[in-house]
Design an enzyme around this catalytic site. Structure first.
Site, PDB file in Angstrom:
ATOM      1  N   ASN A 126      42.363  75.580  44.173  1.00 28.63           N
ATOM      2  CA  ASN A 126      42.430  74.296  44.863  1.00 28.63           C
ATOM      3  C   ASN A 126      42.721  74.567  46.341  1.00 28.63           C
ATOM      4  O   ASN A 126      43.870  74.732  46.752  1.00 28.63           O
ATOM      5  CB  ASN A 126      43.511  73.413  44.243  1.00 28.63           C
ATOM      6  CG  ASN A 126      43.162  72.975  42.851  1.00 28.63           C
ATOM      7  OD1 ASN A 126      42.343  72.083  42.640  1.00 28.63           O
ATOM      8  ND2 ASN A 126      43.777  73.627  41.850  1.00 28.63           N
ATOM      9  N   GLU A 127      41.659  74.654  47.109  1.00 35.14           N
ATOM     10  CA  GLU A 127      41.751  75.022  48.512  1.00 35.14           C
ATOM     11  C   GLU A 127      42.201  73.830  49.368  1.00 35.14           C
ATOM     12  O   GLU A 127      42.263  72.692  48.876  1.00 35.14           O
ATOM     13  CB  GLU A 127      40.387  75.525  48.996  1.00 35.14           C
ATOM     14  CG  GLU A 127      39.877  76.763  48.276  1.00 35.14           C
ATOM     15  CD  GLU A 127      40.564  78.050  48.725  1.00 35.14           C
ATOM     16  OE1 GLU A 127      41.649  77.981  49.341  1.00 35.14           O
ATOM     17  OE2 GLU A 127      40.008  79.131  48.457  1.00 35.14           O
ATOM     18  N   PRO A 128      42.546  74.082  50.640  1.00 40.19           N
ATOM     19  CA  PRO A 128      42.888  72.974  51.531  1.00 40.19           C
ATOM     20  C   PRO A 128      41.841  71.864  51.479  1.00 40.19           C
ATOM     21  O   PRO A 128      40.631  72.108  51.486  1.00 40.19           O
ATOM     22  CB  PRO A 128      42.922  73.649  52.908  1.00 40.19           C
ATOM     23  CG  PRO A 128      43.357  75.048  52.607  1.00 40.19           C
ATOM     24  CD  PRO A 128      42.694  75.396  51.304  1.00 40.19           C
TER      25      PRO A 128
END
Length: 639
Positions: free
Chosen positions: A162-164
């Protein structure tokens, strides 16, 4: 009262944090909690549903669970697992697959039912991914949700993948990987160009549904992002901050990963302190930097307004404190890294005697010596010390394949120019030309290719050391066995590595040893090489008198530097010496422009090195010291 004191110390922290002395202790504690959960649920005749993570962080947890299975009868028959993520696309039998990772580190060593193992499928057609993700979520829900989810954290603040920009209510889905995440994975894939750009990951919303969440982080490398996740404002820019919303989360850290939290980094802001000299020095330098003032201009009001009133009262007046710290910093600066002969050395970092010292510079890779302490290296030679350099590894994994072909082509042309038969060399060359285009990411090179890559690094290192002023008999190539696997992943250091190091130390009997002290990556070559040196010196100290007079100085690499309050010897460089150091670095042509493993810093190595040393000199200047072009920094290690 103890509880109130703890709340005061942790008031900047927005979620529970438990800190252990080291990674091993933290991993054992997490493994024990998982084992306890499994036992309790099994005793009730219930399944345990675990959310599992991959990467370096949980490896020791899994190793302990395997040990408990083998030695204590811990059973996984009633355990159901769901992994957080998988690269996409990815074949399950690929070396970089999380299926491979989980089998190698856990599943193949315990009695879990393969039907109870769930890992995102990296082989699906993209059109089928969305349906798979919905089914993945449904399976978790049907089983009553996750009992426990373990997490690591990436340097972008990602949990799972879950990236920025990820939403707090996101579910399992296909995502695009952040560039920094792909940089960090580049070694596993033999270069960033081979890292997939996408992954399938559980969402933050999925993770939130777990009845218990444990996020683990180890090493100084994670300290900055941990501070943001624990003390920062919730933001999609740092997805891990969303864990602040959970009532069921705990961060489990080792001391280095926790080191940037307020209670450890600037404890005077949250509690009364025992003002030993090291903490006092750190606090005064912090105050000067925070206020952008030279140390000698700090006032009592500055102390009182920034959490340091206790120090002012106990050891003031503050001007005396300022003078004390100013003098301590001033005494770290020396143009004589081997000691100044025939001088009072009571206020100098190095001894005056013997006037001509035997020194060994240990370089983990063939260029760390000139990149990290090239100016000091040259100055030691110029000042007449008996300097040796020891290249601990060949560095043969960090050379481009086309460089290999170029050098072999040169050798063929040279042989033919002097009338030698090149038929055997041409056959080797043709084999290389056939192998390289078919090579898979991180596939082991042929022995001939590994040898040529090692020769390239070796000749560059010799050229750099000669430029610094060394004769060939003072240049040592150790080729420590732990490194010579041909793979990116190295073996554990062993007895042979220690014995080779002891042999060289006994030969030289140095009064000074310089070693790379960059421990940001606990699995990096620098730390392994450093530990080998320490093991060798400790053994020799038991039988060899010269070791008692051998000082060990740590230097750091081109990415990080010691904090100013940590520095015990600062060697200033003139503009001319900076250029000489640059020229020594330039001898390492295979590492210039675009190294195989550049990390997340796009600058060339010589630029990084110069920027780092200029920043150190500028920091000293801002604190009120003399202004120098550049400074190389060292910390003495007491072994």
């Amino acid at each position: 009262m103890a509880r109130l004191n703890l709340l005061e110390e942790t008031r900047y922290e927005k979620l529970p944090v438990t800190v252990y002395a080291n990674q091993q202790e933290g991993s054992l504690a997490v493994a024990q909690r998982i084992a306890g959960l499994i036992k309790d649920k099994t005793a009730k005749g219930e399944h345990t549903v675990l959310g599992l993570a991959t990467g370096v962080t949980p490896i020791q947890v899994y190793a302990e669970l395997v040990r408990q299975h083998r030695e204590e009868g811990l059973s996984f028959k009633n355990v159901i697992t769901f992994n957080l993520d998988e690269y996409y696309p990815m074949q399950p039998d690929a070396a970089q697959s999380y299926v491979t990772f989980m089998n190698e580190n856990l599943f193949a060593h315990v009695d879990i039912d393969p039907a109870n193992v769930h890992i995102p499928d990296g082989t699906l057609d993209q059109e089928a991914v969305a349906a798979f993700c919905l089914a993945y979520e449904k399976k978790i829900t049907e089983l009553g949700g996750l009992d426990l989810q373990i997490l690591g954290i990436g340097r972008t603040g990602h949990i799972g993948f879950n990236e920025p920009g990820s939403a707090p209510n996101s579910g399992t889905r296909l995502v695009t990987l952040d560039d920094l995440t792909r940089n960090d994975a580049s070694r596993d894939f033999g270069g960033k160009q081979n890292v997939p750009t996408k992954a399938i990951t559980m969402g933050i919303g999925t993770i939130f549904k777990a009845r218990e969440i444990i996020l683990m982080a180890w090493s100084q490398k994670k300290a900055s992002i941990i501070k943001k996740a624990v003390e920062g404002e919730m933001s999609g820019d740092v997805p891990a901050t969303y864990l602040q919303l959970s009532d069921n989360v705990e961060f489990v850290l080792d001391a280095p990963a926790a080191s940037s939290l307020t209670r450890f980094d600037t404890p005077w802001l949250v509690k009364d302190c025992v003002w030993e000299n090291g903490l006092k020095k750190k606090a005064v330098i912090w105050l000067a930097d925070t206020l952008d003032k030279p140390i000698l201009k700090l006032t009592e009001e500055d102390y009182n307004n920034h959490g340091m009133a206790q120090l002012a009262v106990e050891q003031g007046p503050v001007y005396n404190i300022n003078i004390d710290i100013f003098n301590q910093l001033q005494h770290t600066i020396t143009g004589w890294p081997g000691g100044k002969p025939d001088s009072d050395d009571s206020q100098r970092p190095e001894r005056a005697q013997p006037a001509r010292k035997r020194s060994i510079i240990f370089s983990p890779h063939p260029d760390d010596d000139v990149i990290s302490m090239g100016g000091t290296f040259i100055r030691l030679v110029d000042q007449g010390h008996d300097v040796h350099v020891a290249y601990q590894t060949s560095g043969n994994t960090a050379v481009w394949d086309d460089d290999v072909l170029r050098f072999v082509e040169f050798a063929i042309d040279f042989n033919e120019s002097i009338g030698d038969d090149s038929s055997k060399l041409k056959k080797v060359y043709e084999d290389m030309r056939a192998f390289i285009p078919t090579k898979q990411p991180n596939q082991v090179d042929t022995k001939e290719i590994r040898d040529v890559k090692g020769f390239i690094r070796k000749t560059e290192a010799i050229s750099g050391a000669r430029y610094a002023g060394l004769e060939d008999d003072h240049i040592h190539f150790m080729a420590l066995p732990f490194y010579e696997t041909g793979k990116i992943k190295k073996n554990t250091a062993g007895e042979a590595d220690i014995l080779l190091t002891m042999e060289l130390l006994q030969k030289v009997k140095p009064q000074q040893v310089f070693a790379a002290g960059d421990f940001a990556d606990p699995n990096g070559t620098h730390l392994v090489c450093f530990n080998i040196i320490i093991a060798a010196l400790k053994r020799l100290r038991e039988t060899e008198d010269w070791v008692k007079d051998c000082w060990l100085w740590m230097y750091r690499g081109a990415w990080l530097e010691f904090e100013i309050h940590e520095i015990e010897m600062a060697v200033p460089l003139s503009p001319q010496e900076v250029i000489r150091k640059r020229n020594a670095i330039f001898k390492h042509q295979s590492q210039k422009d675009r190294p195989v493993f550049p990390g997340d810093d796009a600058r060339e190595f010589w630029v990084r090195a110069e920027d780092r040393t200029r920043e150190t000199a500028h920091a000293y200047d801002k604190l009120g010291m003399a202004e120098y072009e550049a400074m190389e920094a060292f910390v003495r290690y007491m072994y």
